[in-house]
Motif scaffolding. Sequence first.
Motif, short mmCIF file in Angstrom:
data_model
loop_
_atom_site.label_atom_id
_atom_site.label_comp_id
_atom_site.label_asym_id
_atom_site.label_seq_id
_atom_site.Cartn_x
_atom_site.Cartn_y
_atom_site.Cartn_z
N LEU A 570 0.92 -1.35 -0.02
CA LEU A 570 0.01 -0.05 0.12
C LEU A 570 0.98 1.17 -0.02
N ALA A 571 2.07 1.25 0.76
CA ALA A 571 2.90 2.29 0.74
C ALA A 571 3.41 2.75 -0.50
N GLY A 572 4.04 1.62 -1.28
CA GLY A 572 4.38 1.79 -2.52
C GLY A 572 3.39 2.19 -3.61
N GLU A 573 2.06 1.63 -3.51
CA GLU A 573 0.88 1.97 -4.40
C GLU A 573 0.66 3.54 -4.13
N SER A 574 0.71 3.99 -2.67
CA SER A 574 0.46 5.39 -2.69
C SER A 574 1.40 6.31 -2.97
#
Length: 583
Positions: A570-574
Amino acid sequence: MMLNLIDKIGDWNPQLFRELKGRLKFFNVAIAVATSLLLQLVVFLYQLREFPDNKYSLVGTYCRLRKVYETQQNQVFQQFIQPPITDINDFLSKNFCPQDQIDWQLWWRDHFEYIFLTFSVIFVFTLLVAGTYLLINDLAKEESRGTLNFIRLSPQSETSILTGKLLGVPSLIYLVILVAVPLHLFAGSSAEIAFSYILSYYAILVASCILFYSAALLFGLVSRLFSGFQPWLGSGAVLFFLFTTMLIASSSNNSLNNSTAWLRLFAPWDTINYLFSNWLNVYNDSPLNNLEFFYLPLGKNIVSLVGFYLLNLGLCSYGILQALKRCFRNPQASIISKRQSYLLVGFCQVMMWGFSLQSWRNNLRFNEYVAQNLIFLAIYNLGLILSLIAVLSPHRQDVQDWARYRHQEVSSRKNVWQDLIWSEKSPAILAIAINLTIVAIPWLVWISLTSVFDTEHSENFDRLKVLLAIALSISIIMIYATIAQLILLLKTPKRSFWAIGTIGVVTFVPPIILEFLGISLWKHPTIWLFSTFPWSAIQYSGATTIFMAFLAQLSVLALLNFQLTRQVRLAGESATKALLAGR
């Protein structure tokens, strides 16, 4: 002449030139020389307080007639006749040793030895404590004035800058010591101390200065949160360490037959006592005489002992200097990399296990060698791994950067595993697991060798329980590492503070609560299996119970890592969406 010398030094090392030029002023040099000379005078006059005068006792240490009168005194005491005892005491109190019967050569030899040993101790405290304070204080001042960033941007190499700091900042301390060295050498020579022993002492002192000064610089770079308290904290810690180890070395029970010997070797007191046996008049024999390392007799001769001591300090200093180079140019970088952490853990295991196995304790069986060091090895490794969790675990922004660019790799799956092992921005879970594996290898070797070296009692050694205890310890540390990484991925401020606090609470509070509630190991061992110290309860638990506790911990670890994987994704996608939106 001094200015020309300083100019030549400037051509070799501009940073050293800068430090010396600011410190070697006439007034500062005069104060340093006067302080050293005054100290030498005080030490010399203090020894002269015992100078034999015309009222020196007939039974004094340096009176040649002492043996005659002591023999007569002992004969009278053995007869228990009161009048002769009184008569001889009156005679000894009214008559004194003639000046020509005083052994002046022995008196001067002994008191020059006291002067030599006094300066040997003063040199250690002055160089290590005062030098540490000056180095940390200098970095703190450079940081507050903003000049440290200019030094970082200079074209000089890190080695040149750090060498200039190490040699230049404590230069006045060096001057104080150098002015006292002639008297120190003269006293050692007059005391008939071998010159090779004196040179060995100086080599140990120089190696100790390099180690402590390098550690001081590293502490000054990574402890910016303490602000102006840094110098006092660092030098106070060094003073406490030196004073504590000196008390231990001067005690009657100061054996070096366990893994704590490695920590003791970072202080020079035991080697000083080994070189100069009359230090503090404590021992008849130094404990270093029996010191072994993997059964190798280090203490049998001075070359092997001093060589090993210097090698140990040299390797540790080299490791600290590598960490200094990382932190100097980039203050936000971690102290050590993952690759360096593997080498660090391996080195620590070699040193700790090397001092755990010493064959001169021949009344113990092989497995008892390790059993006696179990608590020390466990505490060392727990502190080491928890420190690595704090150092290696990356923060949210670093993990976001790693997750965002990971999909750009050609061989995604292969590079993910490589990144988890080597990359500094990837989560540190796999790196911690590798370090735990390195810690576990000696234990596995011990378990396998127990049947070879202790066949008589090997049937009483439950290998399955020991293996499960190792597995429990690894799983609980992995749970702590995963919790710390999850906290560092949060968006809340002061994530490091919360991560350290949380790990500290889950590590030490449960055992304290269990002890406070009276939940003992032998009555309720199952509860203790889920604490930080599960190995303390294995002897009271069955193999099935231990295995079930291990499965429970594996389940918790799997859930936490599933959540960590989700958070990283999720951190990478955001981060990717934010980057695209910015375009």
